[in-house]
Design an enzyme around this catalytic site. Structure first.
Site, PDB file in Angstrom:
ATOM      1  N   HIS A 257      10.680  59.488  23.607  1.00  0.00           N
ATOM      2  CA  HIS A 257       9.618  60.214  22.921  1.00  0.00           C
ATOM      3  C   HIS A 257       8.676  59.244  22.211  1.00  0.00           C
ATOM      4  O   HIS A 257       9.021  58.088  21.953  1.00  0.00           O
ATOM      5  CB  HIS A 257      10.179  61.238  21.927  1.00  0.00           C
ATOM      6  CG  HIS A 257      10.837  60.651  20.714  1.00  0.00           C
ATOM      7  ND1 HIS A 257      10.144  60.271  19.577  1.00  0.00           N
ATOM      8  CD2 HIS A 257      12.141  60.371  20.443  1.00  0.00           C
ATOM      9  CE1 HIS A 257      10.984  59.804  18.671  1.00  0.00           C
ATOM     10  NE2 HIS A 257      12.210  59.842  19.175  1.00  0.00           N
TER      11      HIS A 257
ATOM     12  N   CYS B 225      17.275  57.344  19.941  1.00  0.00           N
ATOM     13  CA  CYS B 225      16.305  57.680  20.985  1.00  0.00           C
ATOM     14  C   CYS B 225      15.603  56.430  21.511  1.00  0.00           C
ATOM     15  O   CYS B 225      15.675  55.359  20.917  1.00  0.00           O
ATOM     16  CB  CYS B 225      15.263  58.648  20.445  1.00  0.00           C
ATOM     17  SG  CYS B 225      15.852  60.344  20.330  1.00  0.00           S
TER      18      CYS B 225
END
Length: 291
Positions: free
Chosen positions: A248, A265
């Site tokens: 992301h 992430c």
């Protein structure tokens, strides 16, 4: 709750379970680390090597969460009676300076990270061979003085360059199909289709305490706009591949670069590139995270 009900209708019960643990967000100095989620059932994340390379997640700045302490590796090669001051497995700001000087000498192509891995070892060996020094791959006092004499003190931009990292050689698992091929060593994401690189971008990973899982995965679901349900931070263009871990966009990465880390992430700092990638990636596409 409204957002979760929408996602339940869109993605079904399996996705709803995953929503409860979308825990990525920027690490902050002094913040207590969150325990990383377990790997997805049926996936086979590869074990981290005992001596990871220069692109070690979260290891590029003192501002990141702490990782391995700086100490010479017991396995680092050295000549009898010659004590290395920097060696494979070490991590320090002095190593960041060493890497920047090696880049000036055209012996290292990747951006400085402060972690002494295989690429730095190979560059030092080449330098030592070129200058009649013992090619141990570790830096002793004589090697360091020679490197300093043939290079200049690095600037801030040289120590932490804003430029795009050089893409690593793709993992063999990336050579077939549609794959987000993510290298922890070079800190890059290469979007590949049938073995050809379509686009690339810089990425950042989790810290030592909240590592990004390695292995072969699939994109389970996507969300153009999403907010972490644990850290309440914005996660635009999220593509989830391993429970709460996703590729992301990160405004923190865009602002601070490698002076921070995620909570697991894969952060991207180029929003325009990631937006284009988000439109191309489909649910079910492969994700490979490797050293």
């Amino acid at each position: 709750m409204h957002r979760q009900r929408v996602m339940i209708r869109t993605f079904g019960l399996a996705a709803a379970v995953a929503l409860a643990a979308t825990g990525c967000g920027p690490q902050k100095s002094g913040a207590a680390p969150a325990a990383p989620s377990s790997p997805v059932a049926g996936s086979s994340p590869a074990a981290s090597p005992s001596t990871p390379d220069d692109g070690k997640a979260g290891a590029s700045s003192p501002a990141a969460s702490p990782s391995q302490p700086s100490s010479p590796s017991a396995s680092a090669p050295s000549s009898p009676g010659v004590k290395p001051i920097m060696a494979n497995g070490d991590e320090s700001e002095q190593i960041r300076e060493l890497q920047a000087r090696l880049r000036q000498l055209k012996l290292l192509s990747t951006a400085p990270t402060g972690f002494y891995g295989s690429k730095t070892t190979a560059a030092v060996k080449t330098f030592q061979s070129q200058h009649g020094l013992g090619a141990t791959g570790s830096v002793d006092e004589a090697t360091w003085q020679k490197i300093q004499g043939l290079s200049k003190k690095p600037t801030d931009d040289e120590l932490r360059p804003p430029t795009t990292n050089e893409v690593d050689a793709p993992d063999p698992r990336c050579m077939q199909g549609r794959v987000m091929c993510i290298s922890k060593e070079s800190r890059t994401l290469a979007w590949m289709i049938d073995g050809k690189v379509v686009s690339t971008m810089d990425v950042r990973f989790g810290s030592e305490n909240t590592p990004t899982r390695e292995g072969e995965f699939q994109v389970g679901w996507k969300a153009k706009e999403w907010t972490s349900t644990i850290y309440h931070t914005s996660m635009p263009y999220s593509m989830f591949f391993s429970e709460g871990q996703a590729v992301h966009y990160s405004s923190d990465f865009a602002a601070r670069g490698y002076a921070g880390a995620s909570h697991g992430c894969v952060n991207v700092r180029d929003k325009a590139k990631l937006s284009a990638l988000f439109d191309q990636v489909k649910v079910g596409d492969k994700v490979v995270v490797y050293w």
